[in-house]
Design a protein around this motif. Structure first.
Motif, PDB file in Angstrom:
ATOM      1  N   ILE A  49      -3.445   4.694   8.144  1.00  0.00           N
ATOM      2  CA  ILE A  49      -2.492   3.915   7.855  1.00  0.00           C
ATOM      3  C   ILE A  49      -2.342   2.958   8.897  1.00  0.00           C
ATOM      4  O   ILE A  49      -2.614   3.349  10.077  1.00  0.00           O
ATOM      5  N   GLY A  50      -1.497   1.609   8.697  1.00  0.00           N
ATOM      6  CA  GLY A  50      -1.381   0.765   9.470  1.00  0.00           C
ATOM      7  C   GLY A  50      -1.241  -0.524   9.213  1.00  0.00           C
ATOM      8  O   GLY A  50      -1.404  -0.563   7.917  1.00  0.00           O
ATOM      9  N   GLY A  92      -4.293   1.010   5.115  1.00  0.00           N
ATOM     10  CA  GLY A  92      -3.765  -0.101   5.832  1.00  0.00           C
ATOM     11  C   GLY A  92      -3.546  -1.447   4.859  1.00  0.00           C
ATOM     12  O   GLY A  92      -4.194  -1.877   4.010  1.00  0.00           O
ATOM     13  N   SER A  98       6.262  -0.045  11.132  1.00  0.00           N
ATOM     14  CA  SER A  98       6.116   1.401  10.922  1.00  0.00           C
ATOM     15  C   SER A  98       7.035   1.780   9.918  1.00  0.00           C
ATOM     16  O   SER A  98       6.647   2.965   9.192  1.00  0.00           O
ATOM     17  N   ASN A 101       5.353   1.746   6.502  1.00  0.00           N
ATOM     18  CA  ASN A 101       4.270   2.963   6.389  1.00  0.00           C
ATOM     19  C   ASN A 101       4.841   4.159   5.877  1.00  0.00           C
ATOM     20  O   ASN A 101       4.012   4.991   5.416  1.00  0.00           O
ATOM     21  N   VAL A 104       4.205   4.173   2.215  1.00  0.00           N
ATOM     22  CA  VAL A 104       2.815   4.068   2.106  1.00  0.00           C
ATOM     23  C   VAL A 104       2.410   5.614   2.157  1.00  0.00           C
ATOM     24  O   VAL A 104       1.537   5.848   1.040  1.00  0.00           O
ATOM     25  N   TYR A 119      -2.581   7.198  12.492  1.00  0.00           N
ATOM     26  CA  TYR A 119      -1.773   6.184  12.442  1.00  0.00           C
ATOM     27  C   TYR A 119      -1.800   5.260  13.455  1.00  0.00           C
ATOM     28  O   TYR A 119      -1.864   5.636  14.469  1.00  0.00           O
ATOM     29  N   GLU A 121      -0.550   1.336  14.570  1.00  0.00           N
ATOM     30  CA  GLU A 121       0.292   0.424  14.290  1.00  0.00           C
ATOM     31  C   GLU A 121       1.349   0.165  15.157  1.00  0.00           C
ATOM     32  O   GLU A 121       1.467   1.011  15.699  1.00  0.00           O
TER      33      GLU A 121
END
Length: 139
Positions: A49-50, A92, A98, A101, A104, A119, A121
């Motif tokens: 994620i990011g 992403g 953040s 996220n 997400v 992660y 970001e």
């Protein structure tokens, strides 16, 4: 986990090949190849994620860093491993922070039951004025 916005940030359309560049999305709208919802035995599922640094450019980069990691993980000899492979989920997307996220992960990634969450970001919410009092972004 801190509360994020009511909805995750916009997601690319699922199952698309975009004419503007090499971006291909799977059924979840994540960049990359199809990943079945049901877990396969002895498979490691890694979710990334990011923001744009994770999803990477849609226009000129054929692969994102999560795709390179997925390829690298499949290069090892299967006889030395107790797993039958890895599946990479690139959740992403551009221009998120953040706190975006959080949702997400909660709404889109956790239902897919990843074994590992990566992660990367943080820069999108930083502003010069918050890091150096007396300085503004317009300088």
């Amino acid at each position: 986990m801190p509360a994020g916005p009511a909805k995750p940030a916009a997601l690319p359309l699922p199952a698309q090949r975009h004419d503007a560049g090499p971006l291909t999305t799977n059924a979840y709208g994540f960049r990359g190849p199809p990943v079945p919802f049901q877990r396969q035995p002895k498979t490691i599922r890694i979710a990334f994620i990011g923001a744009s640094t994770t999803v990477s450019s849609h226009f000129f980069l054929p692969y994102s860093y999560p795709e390179f990691v997925g390829n690298w993980l499949t290069c090892g000899p299967p006889s030395k491993s107790s797993t039958s492979g890895s599946r990479v989920l690139n959740a992403g997307r551009e221009s998120i922070t953040s706190t975006d996220n959080v949702n997400v992960v909660r709404e889109e990634v956790l239902p897919l039951k990843p074994d590992l969450l990566v992660y990367y970001e943080g820069a999108n919410q930083f502003q010069l004025s918050t890091m150096m009092p007396g300085r503004s972004r317009s300088r």
